[in-house]
Design an enzyme around this catalytic site. Structure first.
Site, short mmCIF file in Angstrom:
data_model
loop_
_atom_site.label_atom_id
_atom_site.label_comp_id
_atom_site.label_asym_id
_atom_site.label_seq_id
_atom_site.Cartn_x
_atom_site.Cartn_y
_atom_site.Cartn_z
N ASN A 1 42.28 43.64 30.15
CA ASN A 1 41.98 43.12 28.80
C ASN A 1 42.95 43.60 27.72
O ASN A 1 43.19 42.90 26.75
CB ASN A 1 40.53 43.41 28.42
CG ASN A 1 40.19 44.87 28.50
OD1 ASN A 1 40.93 45.67 29.08
ND2 ASN A 1 39.08 45.25 27.91
N GLU B 1 37.45 55.45 32.36
CA GLU B 1 37.05 54.61 31.22
C GLU B 1 36.44 53.35 31.81
O GLU B 1 37.17 52.46 32.24
CB GLU B 1 38.28 54.27 30.37
CG GLU B 1 38.84 55.43 29.60
CD GLU B 1 37.91 55.92 28.49
OE1 GLU B 1 36.89 55.26 28.21
OE2 GLU B 1 38.21 56.97 27.92
N CYS C 1 35.37 46.47 26.56
CA CYS C 1 34.40 47.33 27.26
C CYS C 1 33.32 47.87 26.35
O CYS C 1 32.18 48.06 26.76
CB CYS C 1 35.15 48.48 27.91
SG CYS C 1 36.20 49.34 26.72
N GLU D 1 39.82 59.45 25.97
CA GLU D 1 41.19 59.09 25.64
C GLU D 1 41.36 59.24 24.13
O GLU D 1 40.39 59.39 23.38
CB GLU D 1 41.47 57.65 26.08
CG GLU D 1 41.44 57.53 27.60
CD GLU D 1 42.08 56.28 28.16
OE1 GLU D 1 41.66 55.18 27.82
OE2 GLU D 1 43.03 56.44 28.98
P1 NAD Z 1 38.38 46.35 37.90
O1 NAD Z 1 37.47 47.49 38.09
O2 NAD Z 1 38.20 45.14 38.73
O3 NAD Z 1 39.90 46.79 38.10
C1 NAD Z 1 40.48 47.84 37.35
C2 NAD Z 1 41.74 48.31 38.03
O4 NAD Z 1 41.40 49.03 39.22
C3 NAD Z 1 42.69 47.20 38.47
O5 NAD Z 1 44.02 47.60 38.21
C4 NAD Z 1 42.44 47.10 39.97
O6 NAD Z 1 43.54 46.61 40.70
C5 NAD Z 1 42.18 48.56 40.31
N1 NAD Z 1 41.42 48.80 41.54
C6 NAD Z 1 40.47 48.02 42.09
N2 NAD Z 1 39.99 48.61 43.21
C7 NAD Z 1 40.63 49.80 43.35
C8 NAD Z 1 40.56 50.87 44.30
N3 NAD Z 1 39.71 50.83 45.33
N4 NAD Z 1 41.37 51.94 44.13
C9 NAD Z 1 42.21 52.00 43.07
N5 NAD Z 1 42.33 51.02 42.15
C10 NAD Z 1 41.55 49.93 42.29
O7 NAD Z 1 38.26 46.01 36.33
P2 NAD Z 1 38.86 44.77 35.55
O8 NAD Z 1 38.09 43.55 35.96
O9 NAD Z 1 40.34 44.77 35.64
O10 NAD Z 1 38.48 45.15 34.04
C11 NAD Z 1 37.22 44.92 33.48
C12 NAD Z 1 36.39 46.19 33.51
O11 NAD Z 1 37.09 47.24 32.88
C13 NAD Z 1 35.09 46.03 32.74
O12 NAD Z 1 34.05 46.64 33.44
C14 NAD Z 1 35.35 46.79 31.46
O13 NAD Z 1 34.21 47.27 30.82
C15 NAD Z 1 36.25 47.88 31.92
N6 NAD Z 1 37.05 48.40 30.80
C16 NAD Z 1 36.78 49.66 30.31
C17 NAD Z 1 37.49 50.16 29.23
C18 NAD Z 1 37.20 51.52 28.66
O14 NAD Z 1 38.04 52.06 27.98
N7 NAD Z 1 36.04 52.11 28.89
C19 NAD Z 1 38.51 49.39 28.66
C20 NAD Z 1 38.77 48.13 29.18
C21 NAD Z 1 38.04 47.65 30.26
#
Ligand code: NAD
Length: 485
Positions: A154, A251, A285, A459
């Site tokens: 995002n 996060e 998020c 962060e």
């Molecule tokens: P996701 O969990 O599908 O993927 C996040 C990242 O993790 C990607 O780069 C993905 O390739 C990687 N990944 C997936 N499986 C993995 C594994 N087994 N080992 C290591 N890396 C792995 O999330 P998304 O769909 O990209 O993003 C949306 C989510 O992120 C939402 O839940 C949102 O709330 C959260 N988010 C949190 C924050 C925060 O600061 N708290 C900020 C932005 C988004």
């Protein structure tokens, strides 16, 4: 003319773009049209090895430089990012579909703030002197070593900078893996850091999906993993990191409450709900997706909210007049549509949107449900799209109890004119990032992060330094050693 989104190569390792066409192809789709605008390749095991080896080789020299020198590089990178804000914002828009109106003020600028802030702190990372009578001790703040950063889709520029800036300020090296959905922006961050004088290998970018992330997280040379992603991914990554007793920052997702009391300034409360649900097409998020509205003002709140949603300008994200873009991907749109259908099936009242505009790309209307109850799926699960749920409440106690009844704890907001109540209520809400008469501010000076399932660590701000460094304690004896024999 719009920036050319095609990168010089898929990866950035040891100070330069690197390609290896043997890796899985990853198409980059412009969400506003559904067209492929670039293509990268996932990292092969050889490239993962090259990135880790280059970071390891570079880290000690980088850490040995005076803090002000490290900081100067980061501050120069911040200046370059600001000079190129338009180009970087256009790229962010092409990568994510977010409107240029947003990306011009929220992405490269936020990344530059982080580089500037931690650049400034780099020279101020000191230990302390601890007097012990005749003897004394001192502490040294040392880097952790090789850090892995893994991003969500995002805010690809911001996430890369929020992780790189504190890590590099503390003298660590980093291998960063962007989301496979938005692979382009982190490569620009890497290029700019090198242009600003960062030694080769200190910041590397490799592409790929979960398996590349997993290979990075489980490498024995890695000291720390910082993930921005969903809770299920967080659980997997945290577990894998625990195996090697690695430090983590998590996060993760949220289902945050926004409490609107009947004495609130209604226009501001509606504005907060709009910012906390529809900015970036709801893909934030910390969004306050459970909007608890005190029963007496509910209908007025809904009327004003739906009126103001008529001001949404959906259209070409590269047109600065557009303020509402598409979802990031076809998959994410399917997920959100599934939730909208579920909301209707379970008896929530659809008061605005819910449809899918008939245009190419991954569009969905801003959607508002009223009469939502705590047990409905749309009130319990993170949707990560433009879907706002209004829940009615009577009185402070009930609002607090219901707001806290979630596994998440990322953010919370309160709108009221009664400041004593605002602080009392915020004091009892279990969330890491809270807002009074505002929503979703994230300046670099303030810690950001979640409680409960929403995450571990913080962060931004000085707090991030704790998560990218460790203390060495050194005891100094001034007299003789008294050994028993
Ligand atoms: P996701 O969990 O599908 O993927 C996040 C990242 O993790 C990607 O780069 C993905 O390739 C990687 N990944 C997936 N499986 C993995 C594994 N087994 N080992 C290591 N890396 C792995 O999330 P998304 O769909 O990209 O993003 C949306 C989510 O992120 C939402 O839940 C949102 O709330 C959260 N988010 C949190 C924050 C925060 O600061 N708290 C900020 C932005 C988004």
């Amino acid at each position: 003319m719009t920036v050319d989104p095609r990168p010089k190569a898929s990866h950035f390792i040891a100070g330069r773009p690197v390609e290896d066409a043997a890796g899985d192809p990853i198409p980059v789709i412009y969400p506003a049209t559904g067209e492929e605008i670039a293509r990268v390749h996932g990292a092969t095991p050889d490239l993962v090895e090259a990135a880790i080896a280059s970071a390891r080789a570079a880290q000690e020299d980088w850490a040995a430089r005076p803090g002000v020198e490290r900081g100067r590089v980061l501050r120069r990178a911040a200046d370059i990012m600001r000079e190129r804000n338009r180009e970087l914002s256009e790229l962010e828009t092409l990568d994510t579909g977010k409107p240029l109106q947003e990306t011009l003020v929220a992405d490269a600028t936020s990344g530059a703030d982080a580089l500037e802030y931690f650049g400034g702190l780099a020279g101020a990372l000191t230990g302390e002197h601890i007097p012990l009578g005749q003897d004394w001790a001192y502490t040294v703040r040392e880097p952790l070593g090789l850090c892995v950063g893994i991003g969500a889709w995002n805010y690809p520029t911001q996430i890369a900078c929020w992780k790189a800036a504190p890590a590099l300020a503390c003298g660590n090296a980093m291998v960063f893996k962007p989301s496979e959905t938005t692979p382009l922006c982190a490569l620009k961050v890497a290029e700019i850091l090198v242009e600003a004088g960062l030694p080769e290998g200190v910041f590397n970018v490799v592409q790929g999906a979960g398996e590349v992330g997993h290979a990075l997280v489980t490498d024995p040379r890695v000291a720390k993993v910082s993930l921005t992603g969903s809770v299920p991914t967080g659980r997997k990554v945290y577990q894998a990191a625990a195996e090697g007793i690695r430090h983590v920052t998590m996060e993760l997702g949220g289902k945050s409450p926004l409490l609107v009391f009947s004495d609130a300034d209604l226009e501001n409360a509606v504005g907060g709900a709009i910012l906390g649900n529809f900015y970036s097409t709801g893909q934030v998020c910390s969004n306050g997706t459970r909007v608890f509205v005190e029963r007496g003002i509910k209908e007025r709140f809904l009327d004003r909210l739906t009126e103001r949603l008529e001001g949404i300008a959906m259209g070409d994200p590269l047109d600065e007049a557009t303020n509402f873009g598409p979802m990031v991907s076809a998959r994410q749109r399917e997920i959100v549509q599934g939730y909208i259908a579920k909301g209707q099936e379970e008896g929530a009242r659809l008061v605005h949107g819910g449809g899918r505009p008939n245009r190419p790309g991954f569009w969905i209307e801003p959607t508002v449900f009223a009469d939502v109850t705590d047990d409905m799926t749309i009130a319990r699960e993170e949707i990560f799209g433009p879907v706002l749920s209004v829940l009615d409440f009577d009185g402070e106690e009930e609002a607090i109890r219901r707001a806290n009844a979630t596994e998440y704890g990322l953010s919370a907001g309160v709108f009221t004119r009664d400041l004593a109540r605002a602080h009392r209520v915020i004091g009892r809400l279990r969330a890491g990032s809270c807002y009074i008469n505002s929503y979703n501010d994230a300046p670099v000076e303030v810690p950001f992060g979640g409680t409960k399932a929403s995450g571990v660590g913080r962060e931004n701000s000085r707090a991030a330094i704790e998560h990218y460094s460790q203390l060495k304690s050194v005891f100094v004896r001034m007299g003789d050693v008294e050994a028993p024999y």
